[in-house]
Design a protein around this motif. Structure first.
Motif, mmCIF file in Angstrom:
data_model
loop_
_atom_site.group_PDB
_atom_site.id
_atom_site.type_symbol
_atom_site.label_atom_id
_atom_site.label_comp_id
_atom_site.label_asym_id
_atom_site.label_seq_id
_atom_site.Cartn_x
_atom_site.Cartn_y
_atom_site.Cartn_z
ATOM 1 N N GLU A 172 3.221 -15.129 10.531
ATOM 2 C CA GLU A 172 3.356 -15.547 12.293
ATOM 3 C C GLU A 172 3.408 -17.309 12.190
ATOM 4 O OE1 GLU A 172 1.240 -16.183 17.312
ATOM 5 O OE2 GLU A 172 -0.049 -15.443 14.997
ATOM 6 N N GLY A 173 4.964 -17.165 12.188
ATOM 7 C CA GLY A 173 4.992 -18.539 11.929
ATOM 8 C C GLY A 173 6.729 -18.981 12.076
ATOM 9 N N SER A 174 7.574 -20.050 11.788
ATOM 10 C CA SER A 174 8.425 -19.801 12.312
ATOM 11 C C SER A 174 9.790 -19.387 11.285
ATOM 12 C CB SER A 174 9.206 -21.346 12.067
ATOM 13 O OG SER A 174 8.945 -22.034 10.675
ATOM 14 N N LEU A 175 10.577 -18.817 11.362
ATOM 15 C CA LEU A 175 11.530 -18.486 9.694
ATOM 16 C C LEU A 175 11.656 -20.315 8.383
ATOM 17 C CD1 LEU A 175 14.563 -17.058 11.751
ATOM 18 C CD2 LEU A 175 13.089 -15.720 10.833
ATOM 19 N N GLU A 176 11.974 -20.581 9.103
ATOM 20 C CA GLU A 176 11.727 -21.702 7.797
ATOM 21 C C GLU A 176 10.543 -21.866 6.806
ATOM 22 O OE1 GLU A 176 12.212 -22.437 11.251
ATOM 23 O OE2 GLU A 176 14.545 -23.036 10.802
ATOM 24 N N GLY A 177 8.656 -21.870 8.446
ATOM 25 C CA GLY A 177 7.816 -21.036 7.456
ATOM 26 C C GLY A 177 7.486 -20.585 6.340
ATOM 27 N N LEU A 178 8.342 -18.942 7.090
ATOM 28 C CA LEU A 178 8.580 -17.502 5.775
ATOM 29 C C LEU A 178 9.569 -18.002 4.878
ATOM 30 C CD1 LEU A 178 8.776 -14.636 6.201
ATOM 31 C CD2 LEU A 178 10.515 -14.707 7.532
ATOM 32 N N GLU A 179 10.020 -18.820 4.777
ATOM 33 C CA GLU A 179 11.240 -19.259 3.767
ATOM 34 C C GLU A 179 10.491 -19.441 2.807
ATOM 35 O OE1 GLU A 179 15.909 -19.835 2.059
ATOM 36 O OE2 GLU A 179 14.727 -20.387 4.139
ATOM 37 N N THR A 180 10.236 -20.278 3.142
ATOM 38 C CA THR A 180 9.055 -21.343 1.698
ATOM 39 C C THR A 180 7.080 -19.772 1.379
ATOM 40 O OG1 THR A 180 8.072 -22.189 3.835
ATOM 41 C CG2 THR A 180 9.510 -23.481 2.627
ATOM 42 N N GLY A 181 6.981 -19.216 2.893
ATOM 43 C CA GLY A 181 5.642 -18.698 2.273
ATOM 44 C C GLY A 181 6.129 -17.370 1.804
ATOM 45 N N GLY A 182 6.692 -17.020 0.485
ATOM 46 C CA GLY A 182 7.203 -16.438 0.275
ATOM 47 C C GLY A 182 6.493 -15.609 -1.216
ATOM 48 N N ALA A 183 6.773 -14.930 -2.188
ATOM 49 C CA ALA A 183 6.027 -14.587 -3.315
ATOM 50 C C ALA A 183 5.711 -15.734 -4.265
ATOM 51 C CB ALA A 183 6.353 -12.776 -3.927
ATOM 52 N N VAL A 184 4.477 -15.725 -5.236
ATOM 53 C CA VAL A 184 4.600 -16.218 -6.528
ATOM 54 C C VAL A 184 4.177 -15.509 -7.096
ATOM 55 C CG1 VAL A 184 3.164 -18.392 -7.661
ATOM 56 C CG2 VAL A 184 3.094 -18.392 -4.657
ATOM 57 N N MET A 185 4.990 -15.968 -8.221
ATOM 58 C CA MET A 185 4.557 -15.401 -9.970
ATOM 59 C C MET A 185 3.756 -16.178 -10.609
ATOM 60 S SD MET A 185 6.394 -12.532 -8.662
ATOM 61 C CE MET A 185 6.690 -11.741 -9.984
ATOM 62 N N ALA A 186 3.302 -15.103 -11.003
ATOM 63 C CA ALA A 186 1.939 -15.763 -12.007
ATOM 64 C C ALA A 186 1.680 -15.010 -13.811
ATOM 65 C CB ALA A 186 0.616 -16.339 -11.642
ATOM 66 N N ASP A 187 1.442 -15.634 -14.611
ATOM 67 C CA ASP A 187 0.857 -14.577 -15.181
ATOM 68 C C ASP A 187 -0.349 -14.776 -16.124
ATOM 69 O OD1 ASP A 187 0.372 -12.260 -16.822
ATOM 70 O OD2 ASP A 187 2.470 -12.398 -17.958
ATOM 71 N N ALA A 188 -1.537 -13.961 -16.606
ATOM 72 C CA ALA A 188 -2.491 -14.771 -17.498
ATOM 73 C C ALA A 188 -2.684 -13.907 -18.538
ATOM 74 C CB ALA A 188 -3.457 -15.174 -16.286
ATOM 75 N N PRO A 189 -3.467 -14.130 -19.341
ATOM 76 C CA PRO A 189 -3.489 -13.159 -20.654
ATOM 77 C C PRO A 189 -5.052 -12.418 -19.703
ATOM 78 C CG PRO A 189 -3.815 -15.587 -22.043
ATOM 79 C CD PRO A 189 -3.632 -15.763 -20.214
ATOM 80 N N ASP A 190 -6.144 -12.062 -19.210
ATOM 81 C CA ASP A 190 -6.169 -11.196 -18.318
ATOM 82 C C ASP A 190 -5.612 -11.439 -16.843
ATOM 83 O OD1 ASP A 190 -8.353 -10.188 -17.352
ATOM 84 O OD2 ASP A 190 -10.234 -11.090 -17.279
ATOM 85 N N ARG A 191 -4.547 -10.878 -16.498
ATOM 86 C CA ARG A 191 -4.421 -10.266 -14.934
ATOM 87 C C ARG A 191 -5.233 -9.736 -14.255
ATOM 88 N NH1 ARG A 191 0.724 -7.301 -17.453
ATOM 89 N NH2 ARG A 191 2.433 -9.222 -18.159
ATOM 90 N N ALA A 192 -6.348 -9.269 -14.385
ATOM 91 C CA ALA A 192 -7.009 -7.985 -13.935
ATOM 92 C C ALA A 192 -8.313 -9.641 -13.142
ATOM 93 C CB ALA A 192 -7.710 -7.431 -13.758
#
Length: 302
Positions: A217-237
């Motif tokens: 819930e919020g502005s379109l600008e906030g939606l664009e900056t609130g997208g997904a983050v891609m991350a990885d780690a040896p222990d994904r769980a």
């Protein structure tokens, strides 16, 4: 449309839930629709949007929670058509009745002066087609007729379900301007759609649900900056568990972990606090549409 500024009414959803048997169509949904703005109500097909709107309009009884207009349930409004104008996607018309006569029936039922019929036909661009039988109307013309019906009572609140469906490009441009003009008069405008691209040029703010739950819930600008983050780690769980504990959502894939709900900085803090070393941490930039798809995912709920 009235030329004078008017006092809009706030729409308030609080803990709204609807179950059909064991299926939760809407779950603990809370958000506000302010006056003087166009609010886009978004989500994939089957996300629970129409069920939510039907609860607001008293057509479906909530399992729990409330949906009110200026603090009142729809059925408790003293002059409903003068307060709330509605156009639901599934609106039906008698094919043998002219558009003018269809609106006259609605006006009579709502105690509205018949002079409004020609006024609203002109407002939605059907002034020259009022005496044509609705059975000969295109889908786009039916959408305009539905909007004319919503405007009959000159309401302070407009609730429109998929209003651009079936409109040609010219019609879409027209309705975008029309909705903004309505909001500029101080009215409250709530517009549902399953496609962000259909409404992003006409809305001031967005509410997004998926699987019957609020996800943004919020502005379109906030939606664009609130997208997904891609991350990885040896222990994904372990990384996914740390993200969940921090209030985000995590999807483990072969390429890593796709995270929504918290930004990259919060992911880093969560991983550090949990003692999870990261091999990748990057915001995913793909524009508004990609951010929308990241948030809603692939699923939905009836």
């Amino acid at each position: 449309m009235a030329n004078d500024a008017r006092e809009g009414h706030t729409i308030e959803f609080s803990g709204l839930t609807k179950r059909f048997g064991h299926v939760a169509a809407v779950s603990d949904l809370s958000f506000t629709v302010p006056a003087g703005a166009v609010t886009g109500f978004l989500g994939p097909n089957g996300a629970g949007k129409t069920t939510t709107l039907r609860m607001l309009l008293g057509l479906v009884q909530p399992s729990s929670g409330t949906a009110t207009i200026n603090g009142k349930r729809y059925r408790d409004l003293p002059q409903a058509m003068a307060t709330v104008g509605t156009a639901l996607e599934a609106a039906s018309f008698h094919p043998g009745r002219t558009a003018r006569n269809h609106l006259r029936v609605l006006a009579a039922a709502g105690g509205i002066d018949r002079s409004r019929v020609d006024t609203v036909l002109g407002l939605v661009g059907l002034g020259d087609y009022g005496d044509r039988r609705v059975g000969g109307y295109s889908l786009g013309m039916r959408q305009r007729l539905g909007l004319a019906g919503a405007l009959l009572g000159d309401p302070s609140v407009l609730v429109l379900d998929e209003p651009v469906n079936g409109l040609d490009p010219e019609g879409i441009r027209w309705i975008r301007t029309f909705l903004r003009d309505l909001a500029a008069e101080g009215r409250t405008v709530l517009v549902s759609s399953h496609l962000l691209s259909e409404v992003q040029q006409s809305v001031d703010r967005v509410v997004i649900i998926s699987g019957g739950r609020l996800v943004y819930e919020g502005s379109l600008e906030g939606l664009e900056t609130g997208g997904a983050v891609m991350a990885d780690a040896p222990d994904r769980a372990a990384l996914a568990a740390a993200v969940l504990a921090a209030g985000g959502t995590a999807e483990v894939t072969n390429a890593g972990v796709t995270i929504t709900g918290i930004d990259a900085a919060a992911v880093g803090v969560a991983a550090l606090s949990a003692g999870v070393p990261l091999s990748l941490l990057a915001p995913r930039h793909g524009g508004l549409e990609q951010s929308f798809l990241d948030i809603v995912g692939e699923g939905g709920s009836k």
